[in-house]
Motif scaffolding. Sequence first.
Motif, short mmCIF file in Angstrom:
data_model
loop_
_atom_site.label_atom_id
_atom_site.label_comp_id
_atom_site.label_asym_id
_atom_site.label_seq_id
_atom_site.Cartn_x
_atom_site.Cartn_y
_atom_site.Cartn_z
N LEU A 12 21.27 -3.68 42.01
CA LEU A 12 20.96 -2.85 40.86
C LEU A 12 20.09 -1.68 41.29
O LEU A 12 19.20 -1.83 42.12
CB LEU A 12 20.21 -3.69 39.81
N HIS A 66 12.75 4.19 37.20
CA HIS A 66 11.42 3.84 36.71
C HIS A 66 10.59 5.11 36.63
O HIS A 66 9.80 5.42 37.52
CB HIS A 66 10.74 2.84 37.66
N THR A 96 17.76 0.99 39.27
CA THR A 96 17.25 1.43 37.98
C THR A 96 16.33 2.62 38.17
O THR A 96 15.87 2.90 39.27
CB THR A 96 16.46 0.31 37.26
N GLU A 99 16.47 -4.44 44.08
CA GLU A 99 16.64 -4.91 42.71
C GLU A 99 18.00 -5.56 42.56
O GLU A 99 18.98 -5.13 43.18
CB GLU A 99 16.54 -3.74 41.73
#
Length: 130
Positions: free
Chosen positions: A120, A124, A122, A34
């Motif tokens: 990145l 989820h 993140t 990402e």
Amino acid sequence: MNMFSGATARVALRARTRSTLRLPTKMSMRKLHEFFVVVRDRPGASRENIHFDLQPPFYTFAGEILNAAAPMGPGSDTTILGNAFACVARDENEVRTKMKDSQYYKQGIWELSTVEISPLETVHPGKPPL
């Protein structure tokens, strides 16, 4: 009280997580990462008649960078300065290549010399267990 217990709960949770996250199959698996991207508009570039094409699966989040935290509309001094988005790619070069497929680049809106690409991570989360 949870209707699952022990190993049964772990198997049910694992199955739910896999289906929610849509993990790649062995056929489509490749090393993806990402990235978070910020790109400014060219000075004087017009966003009129632009088709918003920052859609999945490459783009996982997209928005516009504004000059002020104020509503946009008639009489507003708020202007768009560029875009910020998250995406999935093998590396930064693939991010730059995919950006060139966007209408924002093709119509001369994005100033690619201003692009900032950062790795990145993140979260989820899937649906909570029953």
